[in-house]
Design an enzyme around this catalytic site. Sequence first.
Site, PDB file in Angstrom:
ATOM      1  N   HIS A 162       3.497   8.991  18.229  1.00 15.57           N
ATOM      2  CA  HIS A 162       2.532   7.878  18.181  1.00 15.57           C
ATOM      3  C   HIS A 162       1.315   8.245  17.329  1.00 15.57           C
ATOM      4  O   HIS A 162       0.232   7.683  17.519  1.00 15.57           O
ATOM      5  CB  HIS A 162       2.086   7.469  19.585  1.00 15.57           C
ATOM      6  CG  HIS A 162       3.209   7.183  20.518  1.00 15.57           C
ATOM      7  ND1 HIS A 162       3.878   5.988  20.528  1.00 15.57           N
ATOM      8  CD2 HIS A 162       3.802   7.979  21.460  1.00 15.57           C
ATOM      9  CE1 HIS A 162       4.832   6.027  21.461  1.00 15.57           C
ATOM     10  NE2 HIS A 162       4.813   7.222  22.028  1.00 15.57           N
ATOM     11  N   LYS A 289     -12.415  11.796  -6.666  1.00 15.30           N
ATOM     12  CA  LYS A 289     -11.136  11.454  -6.046  1.00 15.30           C
ATOM     13  C   LYS A 289      -9.969  12.284  -6.585  1.00 15.30           C
ATOM     14  O   LYS A 289      -9.901  12.600  -7.769  1.00 15.30           O
ATOM     15  CB  LYS A 289     -10.822   9.973  -6.249  1.00 15.30           C
ATOM     16  CG  LYS A 289     -11.735   9.012  -5.510  1.00 15.30           C
ATOM     17  CD  LYS A 289     -11.626   9.162  -4.008  1.00 15.30           C
ATOM     18  CE  LYS A 289     -10.279   8.782  -3.481  1.00 15.30           C
ATOM     19  NZ  LYS A 289      -9.918   7.373  -3.734  1.00 15.30           N
ATOM     20  N   GLU A 296       2.704   7.958  -2.947  1.00 14.50           N
ATOM     21  CA  GLU A 296       2.553   6.547  -2.584  1.00 14.50           C
ATOM     22  C   GLU A 296       3.615   5.703  -3.276  1.00 14.50           C
ATOM     23  O   GLU A 296       4.171   4.765  -2.684  1.00 14.50           O
ATOM     24  CB  GLU A 296       1.147   6.074  -2.943  1.00 14.50           C
ATOM     25  CG  GLU A 296       0.064   6.696  -2.087  1.00 14.50           C
ATOM     26  CD  GLU A 296      -1.344   6.399  -2.572  1.00 14.50           C
ATOM     27  OE1 GLU A 296      -2.289   6.651  -1.817  1.00 14.50           O
ATOM     28  OE2 GLU A 296      -1.496   5.917  -3.712  1.00 14.50           O
ATOM     29  N   GLN A 328      28.811 -11.447 -10.364  1.00 13.96           N
ATOM     30  CA  GLN A 328      28.169 -10.901 -11.561  1.00 13.96           C
ATOM     31  C   GLN A 328      26.813 -10.287 -11.229  1.00 13.96           C
ATOM     32  O   GLN A 328      26.309  -9.441 -11.980  1.00 13.96           O
ATOM     33  CB  GLN A 328      28.009 -12.004 -12.616  1.00 13.96           C
ATOM     34  CG  GLN A 328      27.427 -11.536 -13.927  1.00 13.96           C
ATOM     35  CD  GLN A 328      27.606 -12.586 -15.006  1.00 13.96           C
ATOM     36  OE1 GLN A 328      28.702 -12.789 -15.519  1.00 13.96           O
ATOM     37  NE2 GLN A 328      26.521 -13.280 -15.341  1.00 13.96           N
ATOM     38  N   LYS A 331      26.010  -5.758 -10.189  1.00 12.28           N
ATOM     39  CA  LYS A 331      25.748  -4.536 -10.941  1.00 12.28           C
ATOM     40  C   LYS A 331      24.267  -4.265 -11.152  1.00 12.28           C
ATOM     41  O   LYS A 331      23.829  -3.110 -11.083  1.00 12.28           O
ATOM     42  CB  LYS A 331      26.485  -4.609 -12.286  1.00 12.28           C
ATOM     43  CG  LYS A 331      27.992  -4.504 -12.123  1.00 12.28           C
ATOM     44  CD  LYS A 331      28.738  -4.780 -13.394  1.00 12.28           C
ATOM     45  CE  LYS A 331      28.712  -6.250 -13.768  1.00 12.28           C
ATOM     46  NZ  LYS A 331      29.373  -7.110 -12.769  1.00 12.28           N
TER      47      LYS A 331
END
Length: 485
Positions: A162, A289, A296, A328, A331
């Site tokens: 959790h 940063k 991600e 068709q 693919k």
Amino acid sequence: MEDSSASAPLWVGRFEQPMDAAAWALNASLDVDRRLALEDVRVNQAWAEALHEAGVLSAAERDAIVAGLGTIAHEFQTGTFVFRASDEDIHTAVERRLRELVGPLGGKIATGRSRNDLVATDFRLWLLGQLPHLEENLIQVQMALLTQAEASGDIYLPGYTHLQRAQPVLLAHWWLSFFWMLERDRQRLGDLYPRVAVMPMGAGALAGAGFPIDREKLAQRLGFLAVSQNSLDAVADRDFAAEFLFVAAMLGVHLSQLAEMVVLFSSQEFAFLELPDRFATGSSLMPQKKNPDLFELTRAKAGILLGHLTALMTVLKGLPLAYNKDLQEDKGQVFAAMDTLLAVLPVLAAALRAINVNAEHMQAAVTDELMATDLADYLVKQGLPFREAHAVVGRVVREALALGRPITDLSEQALQAIHPLLTRSALAILDPVQSLARRNLSGGSGPQAVEAQLQAARVVLNQRRVPILRENVRSIRTSETSIGL
């Protein structure tokens, strides 16, 4: 390369008027199925041999057709094949070019076969050739996880349920949890292979070829393991494509879970892991940063892979027997899923190998309440039923929280007030190393169990789950970029 000159579609005889241009563009599939170019050549070569053995082609005719197809294969490999505006699909393009090379004789290659069984055979052959590459890339990710696990030594960290701290586990055990997820995916690839390796060729449009084709010999020549048992099912069956897309989606989900944990654990709030600069990005605005963009994106690809599976399953739902043009659309989903995985897996493997571990932060997060279960187990050994022991230790935890202190700081008096079996000496059990040492059962998180797990992981990596397609089938394959894909 593309030529604007036109030739008649394969089915033109029935029609008085040419097809509407927009309708033709919607109907054509060359942009997608041109990836099957070399498979189509190979299947046509094998079919020419089968027709010769059935008495339809003379040896000279067979040799001329096979040689013409060899020229076409070379053109695909060298990027010199000229597609025409009239090429409805790759099968049309190959047959049209064959007739240009060998004249009307080229039209004999269509004897006894349909594009329905041809496309299904080409498609399966392509996937059989790609599955080993996918497995090889998946193994690289497993190897990266195993390398991290082997380097983890006796480092431990909180395990979570959790997303709340639960019990201590060895870091090696944590890395290996993802290894075994991916091993199940690799097993699924191996399980899938024999169901892909069933040859539809000879099923014709739906009722079977009208000539005595030795399908078993043809299947062996192409590298298939078996022939389809029902011609209706053979041309309509796309179970193998849907099953591959499920395996791809399941793999994507596992990769997403791994990526999510790396994103979480590399955040400053956890600081358990650090990404190297070469596998991170920065911010266009905030100079400080360091972003886990690659992980991600891996997480996001799971949604894309699930979308491919959902798309094909929706196409297949409720189709009448046998072949329908809806098929068709199969693919593109499979090609895209394979491309996604083959793009993600190598980057993920390299990034995982390069991740740095902050052992100090990990182990500092293992506070004494994470061994509360060990204290309950201690009371069980003193004779208390587990449910009573669970309640007693719950009160101990509550007391420590109320005082804002670790459990190990509680006094003898406070412990005795909760239960007479609790003493200060009993609290010595609240030690992560001892806790781990008590979990050496098979599959557990103790040091001996994890060492056995490492050995098992090394063994399974030496086992190939997906067979390698026979060399005579792979011999004409080359980089798809040379075909202009």
